[in-house]
Design a protein around this motif. Structure first.
Motif, short mmCIF file in Angstrom:
data_model
loop_
_atom_site.label_atom_id
_atom_site.label_comp_id
_atom_site.label_asym_id
_atom_site.label_seq_id
_atom_site.Cartn_x
_atom_site.Cartn_y
_atom_site.Cartn_z
N GLU A 167 -41.28 10.28 3.48
CA GLU A 167 -41.68 10.65 2.12
C GLU A 167 -40.46 10.59 1.20
O GLU A 167 -39.31 10.72 1.64
CB GLU A 167 -42.32 12.03 2.09
N LYS A 193 -45.00 8.20 1.61
CA LYS A 193 -45.57 9.28 0.80
C LYS A 193 -44.62 9.50 -0.38
O LYS A 193 -43.46 9.84 -0.20
CB LYS A 193 -45.69 10.57 1.62
N ILE A 202 -43.80 11.46 -3.82
CA ILE A 202 -44.11 12.71 -4.53
C ILE A 202 -43.70 12.55 -6.00
O ILE A 202 -42.53 12.28 -6.30
CB ILE A 202 -43.40 13.91 -3.88
N MET A 231 -48.84 6.40 -0.49
CA MET A 231 -49.69 7.58 -0.65
C MET A 231 -48.98 8.47 -1.68
O MET A 231 -47.90 9.00 -1.43
CB MET A 231 -49.84 8.32 0.68
N GLU A 278 -48.56 11.64 -3.93
CA GLU A 278 -48.90 13.06 -4.12
C GLU A 278 -48.45 13.45 -5.53
O GLU A 278 -47.26 13.51 -5.81
CB GLU A 278 -48.20 13.92 -3.08
N HIS A 327 -48.08 15.88 -8.73
CA HIS A 327 -48.00 17.27 -9.17
C HIS A 327 -47.97 17.31 -10.69
O HIS A 327 -47.06 16.73 -11.30
CB HIS A 327 -46.72 17.94 -8.64
N THR A 332 -56.98 17.52 -12.04
CA THR A 332 -55.71 18.00 -12.60
C THR A 332 -55.89 18.79 -13.90
O THR A 332 -54.94 18.90 -14.68
CB THR A 332 -54.77 16.81 -12.88
N VAL A 359 -52.34 19.72 -8.00
CA VAL A 359 -51.88 18.63 -7.13
C VAL A 359 -53.08 17.85 -6.63
O VAL A 359 -54.12 18.43 -6.29
CB VAL A 359 -51.09 19.18 -5.91
N THR A 393 -53.81 13.76 -4.42
CA THR A 393 -53.17 12.62 -3.75
C THR A 393 -54.09 11.40 -3.84
O THR A 393 -55.31 11.52 -3.72
CB THR A 393 -52.89 12.95 -2.29
N ARG A 399 -54.15 6.93 -2.88
CA ARG A 399 -53.53 5.77 -2.26
C ARG A 399 -53.45 4.65 -3.30
O ARG A 399 -54.42 4.35 -3.99
CB ARG A 399 -54.35 5.31 -1.06
#
Length: 484
Positions: free
Chosen positions: A41, A63, A65, A104, A106, A108, A136, A145, A147, A149
């Motif tokens: 990640e 991953k 973020i 992927m 994620e 926030h 959101t 949060v 997620t 793809r």
């Protein structure tokens, strides 16, 4: 070797080649972003415009973020003009996001506790309800949060989708997310982030002070400002984007809207490649490309010769009267094989030696009775006639049109300004230490209008003040000109 053996060997070679090509093709096409293995990640590197994060150098999905904070704050819209903007990451447009096909992501979304309103985000790169908007919806002081793809490579807009959606977008809530294809993008020398959008204000273009949002103007699709990267002059003068002669430049160009389609053009360049609508298809040798509201394009070109290249919306009054101007400053050596610059400047009079003048139309012009009225009427004339070249803040355009702001040329002798309007002006002049050599044509203005606009200029833009009367204008009109 007999004919049969020769034919057999040729057939075997062809079959081997076909198998090799098919194998290569299979290897290229066997990447499936939906099932790609996620390795480790990373924190996404986000950048403020006009910068973009560096190209992705990994050959795997990960991953990723992404942290994006919504901040509501007062920001510059033009010189002397501010606006309460709602931002993704503290800037308009919002921070640039760069990811890879198969990642992927994620996401926030944080809504700063000092904000007044809830917000969310719709990313056009998302396959899912609302592009993430439904997941959101975030109140002030909260974080959400979700997620997703990254299944489809391309350049995508993101924006707030909280009701009223148009108002949230019009107040600055938009940006770009790039999903690089698994094989990456071709290498270039410079990459920049440019996004067009509109602002709908209660005050006229250039009216100083904090300007509120005007919903009626927005519904009528009549913006006071059409700008690049959130403000008039955001990429001009010392803020210009740069490159060197011979560079390959890639611009990630988005249109936040909320209403108008952009006719994006780089004056003096031909776009070698355009990934139109932000997708896979490429058009070559393009002069101007359309970018719809909520859309994007990747454009690439080589900078063959040095100079200042102006980025515009070629719906051209938006550029010179509403703010859609930016500069790419290219350094390097001249190449006269490509472009020579001016080689000749001489009088051309195909109709003989008579002086040609624009026809004078009779109009009824309000007469100012006080200096305050003269300044007010002059501002209207300036916005209608002068600001296209000299800019709403009086700053002019470097190397092309001299400034009228804090102008030693005008403050030393206001008659120069009168003469330039009523007689026209050509040849070299020096303004604030810089030399300008151009042509200003005679303007079809009455003595009253000229007096008003020069008085407005003298009492604006940090100039020294004063008043010009119609009698002053008539005096200059009777002369052949004023010494520069």
């Amino acid at each position: 070797m007999d004919t049969a053996h020769r034919f057999y060997n040729i057939s075997l070679a062809v079959a081997t080649l076909l198998i090799f090509v098919a194998s290569c093709s299979d290897n290229q096409n066997d990447f499936d972003p939906e099932t790609a293995e996620i390795v480790g990640e990373k924190q996404a590197e986000l950048t403020l415009p006009p910068d973009v994060p560096p190209p992705i150098d990994r050959d795997n999905a990960t991953k990723l973020i992404v942290n994006m904070e919504v901040v509501e704050k007062e920001m510059r819209l033009a010189d002397g003009v501010t606006y309460t903007m709602w931002t993704f990451g503290g800037s308009v447009p919002g921070k640039f996001i760069r990811a890879r096909e198969g990642d992927m992501i994620e996401f926030h979304l944080q809504n700063h506790p000092d904000n007044k309103l809830p917000h969310n985000i719709d990313l056009h790169a998302v396959n899912g309800p609302g592009g993430g908007a439904e997941s959101t919806f975030t109140a002030p002081g909260r974080e959400t949060v979700f997620t997703f793809r990254a299944l489809n490579p391309g350049l995508y807009v993101y924006h707030c989708a909280t009701a009223p959606v148009g108002m949230h977008i019009a107040n600055g809530m938009y940006g770009l997310i790039l999903i690089e294809p698994a094989e990456g993008l071709s290498e270039v020398d410079k990459e920049y982030y440019v996004m067009q959008s509109e602002f709908y204000t209660e005050g006229d273009y250039g009216e100083r002070g904090l300007q509120p949002f005007d919903m009626e103007q927005a519904i009528e699709e009549n913006p006071e400002y059409v700008v690049f990267n959130g403000a008039v002059g955001s990429m001009m003068n010392d803020k210009a984007i740069t490159s060197e002669q011979g560079d390959n430049v890639r611009l990630f160009v988005g249109n936040g809207g909320p209403n108008l389609t952009s006719s994006f053009h780089v004056i003096g360049e031909i776009l070698d490649k355009v990934h139109y609508e932000g997708g896979d298809r490429v058009q070559t040798n393009v002069q101007t490309t359309s970018i719809p509201a909520g859309g994007a394009a990747m454009v690439e070109f080589e900078t063959e010769v040095p100079g200042n290249y102006i980025l515009v919306d070629h719906a051209i009054f938006r550029a010179f009267n509403k703010g859609a101007l930016a500069t790419l400053a290219v350094s390097g050596e001249e190449d006269e094989n490509v472009f020579t610059g001016q080689q000749l400047d001489r009088v051309y009079q195909p109709e003989g030696g008579a002086i040609q003048e624009l026809p004078q139309e009779k109009r009824t012009i309000p007469t100012a009775s006080t200096i305050e009225e003269r300044i007010e009427f002059g501002r209207e004339t300036y916005m209608a006639v002068c600001q296209a070249c000299h800019m709403a803040d009086g700053s002019g355009i470097e190397g092309a049109f001299p400034p009228v702001a804090n102008s030693d040329y005008l403050n030393e002798n206001p008659d120069r300004g009168i003469s330039a309007i009523v007689h026209g002006l050509s040849g070299e002049i020096t303004v604030n230490g810089e030399t300008y050599n151009g042509v200003m044509p005679q303007q079809n203005l009455t003595n009253e209008e000229v007096a008003n606009v020069i008085t407005y200029i003298l009492n604006s833009f940090d100039n020294e003040g004063g008043e010009v009367t119609p009698e002053d204008v008539e005096r200059i009109r009777q002369q052949e000109g004023v010494e520069s």
